[in-house]
Design an enzyme around this catalytic site. Structure first.
Site, PDB file in Angstrom:
ATOM      1  N   ALA A  36       0.836  -1.202   0.000  1.00 55.82           N
ATOM      2  CA  ALA A  36       0.000   0.000   0.000  1.00 55.82           C
ATOM      3  C   ALA A  36       0.870   1.251   0.000  1.00 55.82           C
ATOM      4  O   ALA A  36       0.550   2.247  -0.669  1.00 55.82           O
ATOM      5  CB  ALA A  36      -0.917  -0.020   1.215  1.00 55.82           C
ATOM      6  N   ASN A  49      18.163  -4.131   1.067  1.00 55.36           N
ATOM      7  CA  ASN A  49      19.064  -3.415   1.969  1.00 55.36           C
ATOM      8  C   ASN A  49      20.137  -4.405   2.432  1.00 55.36           C
ATOM      9  O   ASN A  49      20.164  -5.574   2.000  1.00 55.36           O
ATOM     10  CB  ASN A  49      18.302  -2.771   3.135  1.00 55.36           C
ATOM     11  CG  ASN A  49      17.597  -3.790   4.015  1.00 55.36           C
ATOM     12  OD1 ASN A  49      17.947  -4.978   4.011  1.00 55.36           O
ATOM     13  ND2 ASN A  49      16.617  -3.344   4.769  1.00 55.36           N
ATOM     14  N   ASP A  80       9.997   1.945   0.906  1.00 56.03           N
ATOM     15  CA  ASP A  80       8.871   1.706  -0.006  1.00 56.03           C
ATOM     16  C   ASP A  80       8.738   2.864  -0.995  1.00 56.03           C
ATOM     17  O   ASP A  80       8.453   2.645  -2.179  1.00 56.03           O
ATOM     18  CB  ASP A  80       7.567   1.552   0.784  1.00 56.03           C
ATOM     19  CG  ASP A  80       7.668   0.470   1.845  1.00 56.03           C
ATOM     20  OD1 ASP A  80       8.389  -0.522   1.623  1.00 56.03           O
ATOM     21  OD2 ASP A  80       7.033   0.619   2.911  1.00 56.03           O
TER      22      ASP A  80
HETATM   23  O1  RIB Z   1       8.041  -0.509   5.134  1.00 54.34           O
HETATM   24  C1  RIB Z   1       7.265   0.089   6.123  1.00 54.34           C
HETATM   25  C2  RIB Z   1       6.036  -0.715   6.368  1.00 54.34           C
HETATM   26  O2  RIB Z   1       6.417  -1.971   6.913  1.00 54.34           O
HETATM   27  C3  RIB Z   1       5.102  -0.143   7.391  1.00 54.34           C
HETATM   28  O3  RIB Z   1       4.154   0.748   6.829  1.00 54.34           O
HETATM   29  C4  RIB Z   1       4.490  -1.361   8.038  1.00 54.34           C
HETATM   30  O4  RIB Z   1       3.148  -1.544   7.729  1.00 54.34           O
HETATM   31  C5  RIB Z   1       5.321  -2.533   7.545  1.00 54.34           C
HETATM   32  O5  RIB Z   1       4.658  -3.230   6.595  1.00 54.34           O
END
Ligand code: RIB
Length: 312
Positions: free
Chosen positions: A52, A192, A263
């Site tokens: 997400a 990483n 992300d």
């Molecule tokens: O990479 C960060 C995410 O890792 C967080 O938003 C948490 O939900 C975990 O999935």
């Protein structure tokens, strides 16, 4: 050459397959040792989850993005769907029900570093059958991005579902043993240090001490390219098609909360690769996006627009 670069053929710049979690975040002065209790800040609930997060990060940058995930039919699921829609992500493929929405228990210390425990909930119920049922989604995506907070079988099915000419970006987080065909489909594998060492260890290979060594060793196991993220130090890229190792420095910023910065980096990288940019240029853009993301609290709430990172 990837074929799905004609916008007329590609309804989505990026299809993200992955997790959606409610992030339950508490600030702490320091993390408790085993058996110890510490007091923290008031609880804050943010939309999160690696899948997400990537979808929101890409859409905020301007990518036409769809998310394939599963959330529960509950308040956390509605929080997540709302955040996706606000960012402009196509949530049509998101499945609802079957288990409570995934939850991540997160502590953030004064340096901005975090520790995370995830209860997968509905994420664990995103099945290979769900991927097969979503076949049209994959038909003309330029790039598909996936992480490992969903079942490994589902990740493997996603790699098999790719249309010819679609690029797969995989961030193996949290790390797990990867099938050879999944590794071979990655372009790039985004890791990483911890993930690089874990995967090389599982493959029975000495990791070495430098990002160059990790990238070179990982390339030897099939990915067409590898990106090693180095936090405040930026990233290192390596491509099996040539170019050697390229170090991509990060701008210096004051870290407030690193949650979800990786992300944002991966989403930005995937989007720009789908736009036809060379890996080094896409990574140079992605480090700016990741750096911007650490300057604000939360994951999705911290992601910049293209304008904020000085991009057209
Ligand atoms: O990479 C960060 C995410 O890792 C967080 O938003 C948490 O939900 C975990 O999935």
């Amino acid at each position: 050459m990837y074929e799905n670069e004609d916008p007329a053929l590609s309804p989505y710049d990026l299809v993200v397959v992955g997790s959606a979690n409610a992030d339950l975040v508490v600030g702490v002065e320091r993390r408790p040792a085993p058996g110890e209790t510490v007091l923290g800040s008031d609880l804050v609930v943010h939309p999160g989850g690696k899948g997400a997060n990537q979808a929101v990060a890409a859409a905020r940058l301007g990518a036409r993005t769809a998310l394939l995930a599963r959330v529960g039919d509950d308040a956390h699921g509605r929080l997540l769907l709302g955040s996706q829609r606000d960012a402009g992500v196509d949530t049509g493929p998101v499945l609802v029900g079957g288990a409570p929405t995934g939850v991540a228990l997160i502590t953030v210390d004064p340096s901005g570093d975090n520790s995370i425990v995830v209860s997968p909930g509905a994420n664990a119920r995103l099945t290979p059958q769900d991927i097969r049922a979503a076949a049209p989604l994959f038909a003309a995506a330029r790039v598909v991005s996936v992480q490992l907070e969903i079942p490994l079988d589902t990740v493997a099915e996603t790699a098999r579902a790719l249309a010819p000419g679609t690029r797969l970006v995989l961030n193996p987080s949290p790390p797990a043993p990867l099938p050879a065909d999944v590794l071979a489909a990655c372009d790039p594998l985004v890791v990483n240090e911890h993930e690089a060492r874990y995967i090389l260890g599982i493959l029975g290979q000495e990791a070495g001490d430098t990002p160059q060594e990790w990238a070179g060793a990982l390339l030897g196991h099939g990915p067409r390219s590898v990106v090693v993220t180095l936090g405040a130090e930026g990233a290192l890229i390596a491509d099996s098609r040539g170019g050697g190792h390229v170090r991509v420095p990060s701008p210096k910023v004051e870290a407030v909360d690193t949650t979800g910065a990786g992300d944002a980096f991966t989403a930005a990288l995937a989007w720009r690769l789908g736009q036809g940019e060379p890996l080094a240029e896409a990574a140079a853009f992605a480090v700016r996006v990741g750096a911007a993301a650490v300057t604000r609290e939360g994951a999705q709430a911290s992601y910049p627009t293209a304008e904020e990172v000085g991009a057209p």
